[in-house]
Write a protein that holds these residues in place. Structure first.
Motif, PDB file in Angstrom:
ATOM      1  N   TYR A 315      21.344  -7.564 -18.531  1.00 28.93           N
ATOM      2  CA  TYR A 315      21.363  -8.072 -17.311  1.00 28.93           C
ATOM      3  C   TYR A 315      22.367  -7.240 -16.477  1.00 28.93           C
ATOM      4  O   TYR A 315      23.572  -7.203 -16.781  1.00 28.93           O
ATOM      5  CB  TYR A 315      21.606  -9.666 -17.133  1.00 28.93           C
ATOM      6  CG  TYR A 315      22.160 -10.298 -15.874  1.00 28.93           C
ATOM      7  CD1 TYR A 315      21.097 -10.572 -15.161  1.00 28.93           C
ATOM      8  CD2 TYR A 315      23.410  -9.866 -15.328  1.00 28.93           C
ATOM      9  CE1 TYR A 315      21.357 -11.295 -13.776  1.00 28.93           C
ATOM     10  CE2 TYR A 315      23.616 -10.307 -14.022  1.00 28.93           C
ATOM     11  CZ  TYR A 315      22.658 -10.865 -13.167  1.00 28.93           C
ATOM     12  OH  TYR A 315      23.234 -11.421 -12.154  1.00 28.93           O
ATOM     13  N   GLY A 317      24.283  -7.033 -12.813  1.00 30.89           N
ATOM     14  CA  GLY A 317      24.523  -7.647 -11.502  1.00 30.89           C
ATOM     15  C   GLY A 317      25.592  -8.579 -11.391  1.00 30.89           C
ATOM     16  O   GLY A 317      26.593  -8.729 -12.209  1.00 30.89           O
ATOM     17  N   ARG A 323      22.338 -16.868 -10.622  1.00 29.10           N
ATOM     18  CA  ARG A 323      21.508 -15.850 -11.107  1.00 29.10           C
ATOM     19  C   ARG A 323      21.037 -15.974 -12.303  1.00 29.10           C
ATOM     20  O   ARG A 323      20.160 -15.061 -12.895  1.00 29.10           O
ATOM     21  CB  ARG A 323      22.296 -14.312 -11.036  1.00 29.10           C
ATOM     22  CG  ARG A 323      22.748 -14.180  -9.503  1.00 29.10           C
ATOM     23  CD  ARG A 323      21.890 -13.532  -8.686  1.00 29.10           C
ATOM     24  NE  ARG A 323      22.468 -13.413  -7.310  1.00 29.10           N
ATOM     25  CZ  ARG A 323      23.145 -12.211  -7.162  1.00 29.10           C
ATOM     26  NH1 ARG A 323      23.307 -11.113  -7.906  1.00 29.10           N
ATOM     27  NH2 ARG A 323      23.371 -11.912  -5.864  1.00 29.10           N
ATOM     28  N   ILE A 391      15.653 -10.330 -15.172  1.00 25.08           N
ATOM     29  CA  ILE A 391      16.084 -11.052 -13.839  1.00 25.08           C
ATOM     30  C   ILE A 391      15.968 -12.344 -13.765  1.00 25.08           C
ATOM     31  O   ILE A 391      14.814 -12.859 -13.516  1.00 25.08           O
ATOM     32  CB  ILE A 391      15.463 -10.255 -12.599  1.00 25.08           C
ATOM     33  CG1 ILE A 391      15.743  -8.539 -12.628  1.00 25.08           C
ATOM     34  CG2 ILE A 391      15.877 -10.788 -11.075  1.00 25.08           C
ATOM     35  CD1 ILE A 391      14.744  -7.761 -11.469  1.00 25.08           C
ATOM     36  N   ILE A 393      16.812 -15.166 -12.321  1.00 29.44           N
ATOM     37  CA  ILE A 393      17.360 -15.901 -10.949  1.00 29.44           C
ATOM     38  C   ILE A 393      16.552 -17.099 -10.739  1.00 29.44           C
ATOM     39  O   ILE A 393      15.308 -17.221 -11.161  1.00 29.44           O
ATOM     40  CB  ILE A 393      17.231 -14.695  -9.631  1.00 29.44           C
ATOM     41  CG1 ILE A 393      15.784 -14.418  -9.402  1.00 29.44           C
ATOM     42  CG2 ILE A 393      18.225 -13.831  -9.664  1.00 29.44           C
ATOM     43  CD1 ILE A 393      15.717 -13.648  -8.222  1.00 29.44           C
ATOM     44  N   HIS A 399      15.990 -15.792  -3.081  1.00 30.18           N
ATOM     45  CA  HIS A 399      15.257 -15.302  -4.331  1.00 30.18           C
ATOM     46  C   HIS A 399      13.963 -15.169  -4.273  1.00 30.18           C
ATOM     47  O   HIS A 399      13.283 -14.191  -4.710  1.00 30.18           O
ATOM     48  CB  HIS A 399      15.787 -16.026  -5.358  1.00 30.18           C
ATOM     49  CG  HIS A 399      17.506 -15.991  -5.611  1.00 30.18           C
ATOM     50  ND1 HIS A 399      18.019 -16.784  -6.661  1.00 30.18           N
ATOM     51  CD2 HIS A 399      18.382 -15.391  -5.220  1.00 30.18           C
ATOM     52  CE1 HIS A 399      19.053 -16.540  -6.630  1.00 30.18           C
ATOM     53  NE2 HIS A 399      19.459 -15.855  -6.002  1.00 30.18           N
TER      54      HIS A 399
END
Length: 492
Positions: A315, A317, A323, A391, A393, A399
């Motif tokens: 991951y 970010g 998230r 990802i 999220i 989003h």
């Protein structure tokens, strides 16, 4: 001699973790502009360095207005026992502790209980009284911070009705902290164009433009909207915060000479929301693959302390709860051979620490690796060592409409992606076949998706050669859009 036009870029973070603003600054400088990128110093100290042909300056921001004006007043009616705002509550608490220490010292010296009794009684009364007042103070501070009381709701309603969009000045005066810190610096630089990143710096840029016009200088303002504010989760847990940002954005949006944003969908939404005369220019935050890619040393697997055969999901970010990166940890007990690398901008944040604590509870702490960001030119080869990019999220308005930065980074790294079922990204992944989609916040379904990728990775990697338009997802074309916009504004 003709001097190059000066562009001042504004961003409310410390620059180093923001690949978009770094690429924008470097590209503008490469196009012949004099570029100064102003960010907020996380250390509280002024800093400066070169970024390609641009200059980065970090500005100390004195956060004075984080507390609203009513939080600085004494709550005579609301909580008459509470101490006034300031150090008095803490002072009284320490005074009581010092009194207790003095009594204990005299007792240790051999003073009799009888001789100490009057002082002991006085101390106990003081301790009880100050404790009662400190408890009232904490309750008042919590109530004011939550703004949930009737008087708070009435105050918010009054200011919104009386001031309209200008009500942000009462609802979140902390926006002035950015103005008071950045405004004088922008004025001193006397730019020809201001590029304001995101909604909070829009006001800083607009006010600088207005001051320049009053002084007889024409300054162009570009507003770079990274997110759709109405669909964004609040950064602060205060019921007034988001409403303040929305009103602040509405007040200053009309002063932008041009708007830039990150996707076609968001461009349409921004034009409709602010009744913009033209569709915003779309500049996607895609990797720079124009020859400036650098291989990081050490690489991802070496930093994790694992070999090439160990299944590794990554991951990359910001470590925000919405998230969903904690799902990687929750799935590890069902993925006994896999490791998880969390490459995050702020490894020290509480959410990251809680995720590590959860890994320890599950007995998988040795398979969770928290790593810091690498420079943006190293991101793609760094991520390419993983077996898949995640990802996870949650379902929030922004989003659903976004193709976020890490999606493009994973794609250029040519690793399979596992994405939650948010609308835009999940639809694209199903079309390209470059990964698997799982139900957001569903650990069992996430585990299924990861297992499918690890069992047959080449099935997904093949999509990069056949169906993924990587040539369109490169920074070179996006940079030309941005510098072309600058040219139209500055040179007609």
């Amino acid at each position: 001699m003709v001097h190059p036009r000066r562009i001042v870029m504004l961003v409310q973070n410390g620059v180093t973790g923001d690949s978009r603003v770094q690429k924008e600054a470097e590209s503008a400088a490469a196009a012949g502009y004099e570029v100064v990128l102003l960010g907020a110093s996380p250390s509280g100290r002024a800093e400066e360095w070169a970024l390609g042909g641009a200059t980065v300056r970090l500005v100390p921001v004195d956060r004075v207005f984080d507390r609203r004006r009513h939080q600085m007043r004494r709550g005579w009616l609301r909580s008459p026992l509470a101490y006034p705002p300031g150090p008095l509550a803490s002072y009284r608490h320490r005074q009581a502790r010092a009194w207790r220490a003095d009594l204990d010292t005299d007792r240790a010296r051999g003073a009799s209980a009888l001789s100490l009794a009057p002082r002991e009684a006085a101390y106990r009364a003081f301790w009880a009284w100050t404790g009662l007042r400190r408890k009232a103070t904490r309750r008042l501070e919590a109530d004011r911070a939550a703004a949930a009381g009737r008087v708070d709701r009435l105050a918010a309603s009054f200011w919104k009705a009386a001031m309209g969009d200008r009500a942000w000045r009462r609802l979140d005066p902390a926006l002035w902290d950015l103005e008071l810190s950045f405004g004088p610096v922008v004025d001193a630089l006397a730019p020809d164009l201001i590029h304001a990143n995101d909604f909070q710096m829009l006001g800083v840029g607009a006010r600088a433009k207005l001051r320049a016009a009053a002084a007889g200088r024409d300054v162009k303002l570009v507003w770079d909207a990274h997110e759709y504010l109405p669909g964004m989760k609040s950064w602060k847990h205060h019921p007034w915060w988001k409403e303040a940002q929305l009103r602040h954005e509405r007040e200053y949006a009309p002063h932008a000479d041009a708007v830039v944003t990150v996707s076609d969908t968001l461009a349409e939404m921004m034009r409709e929301r602010h009744r913009l005369p033209a569709l915003p220019e779309v500049v996607m935050n895609v990797p720079d693959t124009s020859g400036g890619v650098e291989r990081p040393e050490p690489g991802l697997r070496e930093r994790c302390g694992i070999g090439p055969a160990v299944p590794l999901m990554v991951y990359s970010g910001a470590p925000l709860e919405q998230r969903g990166l904690h799902i990687l940890v929750e799935a590890l007990p069902a993925l006994p051979d896999a490791h998880a690398a969390l490459v995050v901008s702020y490894p020290h944040w509480r959410y990251v620490k809680r995720t590590q604590e959860r890994a320890a509870e599950l007995g998988v702490a040795d398979r969770v690796h928290v790593l810091s960001y690498v420079p943006h030119r190293q991101v793609v080869p760094f991520l390419a060592e993983a077996d898949l990019g995640v990802i996870p999220i949650h379902h929030w308005g922004n989003h659903e409409i976004s193709l976020i930065t890490k999606f493009f980074e994973y794609s250029h790294a040519r690793i399979p992606v596992v994405v939650s079922d948010v609308k835009t990204m999940s639809e694209l992944v199903r079309t390209t076949g470059q990964g698997e989609v799982f139900t957001a916040e569903d650990t069992a379904d996430f585990t299924r998706a990861v297992t499918a990728v690890l069992d047959d990775p080449e099935r997904y990697r093949k999509a990069y050669a056949e169906r993924v338009p990587l040539d369109e997802w490169t920074w070179d074309g996006q940079a030309k859009r941005l510098t072309g916009l600058y040219g139209r504004l500055l040179h007609g």
